[in-house]
Design a protein around this motif. Structure first.
Motif, mmCIF file in Angstrom:
data_model
loop_
_atom_site.group_PDB
_atom_site.id
_atom_site.type_symbol
_atom_site.label_atom_id
_atom_site.label_comp_id
_atom_site.label_asym_id
_atom_site.label_seq_id
_atom_site.Cartn_x
_atom_site.Cartn_y
_atom_site.Cartn_z
ATOM 1 N N VAL A 186 44.435 52.311 47.462
ATOM 2 C CA VAL A 186 45.433 53.390 47.410
ATOM 3 C C VAL A 186 45.226 54.231 46.152
ATOM 4 O O VAL A 186 45.267 55.466 46.199
ATOM 5 N N GLN A 187 44.973 53.560 45.032
ATOM 6 C CA GLN A 187 44.745 54.293 43.784
ATOM 7 C C GLN A 187 43.453 55.109 43.843
ATOM 8 O O GLN A 187 43.402 56.251 43.379
ATOM 9 N N TRP B 98 47.508 64.376 48.088
ATOM 10 C CA TRP B 98 47.653 63.606 46.846
ATOM 11 C C TRP B 98 49.060 63.031 46.729
ATOM 12 O O TRP B 98 49.227 61.862 46.347
ATOM 13 N N ALA C 32 42.106 56.374 46.468
ATOM 14 C CA ALA C 32 42.367 57.535 47.324
ATOM 15 C C ALA C 32 43.087 58.626 46.537
ATOM 16 O O ALA C 32 42.798 59.822 46.691
ATOM 17 N N SER C 33 44.020 58.217 45.681
ATOM 18 C CA SER C 33 44.754 59.184 44.870
ATOM 19 C C SER C 33 43.824 59.898 43.898
ATOM 20 O O SER C 33 43.882 61.123 43.748
ATOM 21 N N VAL D 237 52.951 56.239 48.728
ATOM 22 C CA VAL D 237 52.496 54.963 49.273
ATOM 23 C C VAL D 237 52.471 53.887 48.178
ATOM 24 O O VAL D 237 52.541 52.687 48.484
ATOM 25 N N ILE D 238 52.388 54.300 46.917
ATOM 26 C CA ILE D 238 52.285 53.327 45.818
ATOM 27 C C ILE D 238 53.443 52.333 45.792
ATOM 28 O O ILE D 238 53.213 51.132 45.589
ATOM 29 N N THR E 178 49.578 59.863 48.748
ATOM 30 C CA THR E 178 49.130 58.630 48.098
ATOM 31 C C THR E 178 50.149 58.145 47.068
ATOM 32 O O THR E 178 50.292 56.940 46.850
ATOM 33 N N GLN E 179 50.866 59.070 46.452
ATOM 34 C CA GLN E 179 51.865 58.681 45.452
ATOM 35 C C GLN E 179 53.046 57.949 46.092
ATOM 36 O O GLN E 179 53.549 56.966 45.555
ATOM 37 N N HIS F 18 49.094 59.476 36.896
ATOM 38 C CA HIS F 18 48.767 60.465 37.924
ATOM 39 C C HIS F 18 49.528 61.772 37.652
ATOM 40 O O HIS F 18 48.958 62.871 37.739
ATOM 41 N N MET G 41 41.644 62.374 45.807
ATOM 42 C CA MET G 41 42.368 63.582 46.182
ATOM 43 C C MET G 41 42.553 64.506 44.989
ATOM 44 O O MET G 41 42.384 65.728 45.097
#
Length: 215
Positions: free
Chosen positions: A136-137, A106, A139-140, A112-113, A109-110, A81, A143
């Motif tokens: 989750v990925q 963005w 969504a990243s 949250v990983i 989401t990082q 990412h 974004m």
């Protein structure tokens, strides 16, 4: 490729150009810091091996192998990412409110990983845990695709930006996202659905090389 202001260099004063450049730098530095924190949180969550003998120590390592594997996968994913973000933002010279907001989304989401990594190594409900991590990925990737579209559509990039930058970036993001998307239904049939996460980027890389060779 050209930026709006590169078409008319005299439209902005030297001070205005400098202010815009500083704004991009601050956002980029902030993103780098958040990514570094997310990776650090991954390491903090790693379980410590235990045992009073060598055999007990290595048995403990083996027992915790899922946690270590999840850490390695998440480290790779977050790094991928960040590399995508770095490739695009090295050419960004302008900011608008929407781009800043999308970047913050963005980054959310990082961070949250690491939490998703803890979820996926839990006991039971494999498909739900696996699916949550994959979502989750996705969504990243979604974004960041919006970020690239914002930069490209509003020409927030430098005049010397490579012509194929966005095409290659879209292809890479699509390949990785496809791997995670396909892995969700696959997880209902096998615990080896992780393989899809590797297959997607590899296929995208092959396609990119073939297109590059074809001119």
């Amino acid at each position: 490729m050209t930026t709006p202001d590169s078409q008319d260099p005299g439209r902005l004063s030297e001070g205005e150009v400098e202010v815009r450049a500083v704004a991009v730098e601050r956002l980029t530095f902030f993103a780098d810091a958040v990514i570094a924190i997310a990776i650090t949180l991954l390491a903090l969550d790693l379980p410590l091996p235990h045992g009073t003998t060598n055999a007990e120590f290595w048995r403990s390592v083996l027992d915790q192998r899922d946690s270590y594997l999840a850490f390695a996968i998440s480290f790779y994913v977050i790094s991928a990412h960040w590399q995508g973000h770095h490739r695009v933002f090295r050419y960004v010279t302008y900011l608008d409110g929407r781009l800043t907001g999308l970047t913050l989304g963005w980054l959310f989401t990082q961070v949250v990983i690491p939490f998703a990594t803890r979820v996926i190594v839990g006991d039971g409900a494999f498909q739900s845990r696996f699916g949550f991590y994959a979502v989750v990925q996705l969504a990243s990737f979604a974004m960041f695709t919006l970020i690239m579209r914002e930069v490209e559509t509003h020409r927030l990039y430098r005049a010397d930006t490579p012509v194929n930058l966005f095409r290659h970036a879209y292809l890479q993001e699509t390949g990785m996202a496809a791997g995670f998307l396909i892995s969700i239904p696959v997880s209902f049939f096998t615990g080896w659905a992780y393989v899809c996460w590797v297959a997607g980027p590899l296929v995208a890389s092959v396609i990119r090389r073939v297109r590059h060779a074809a001119g």
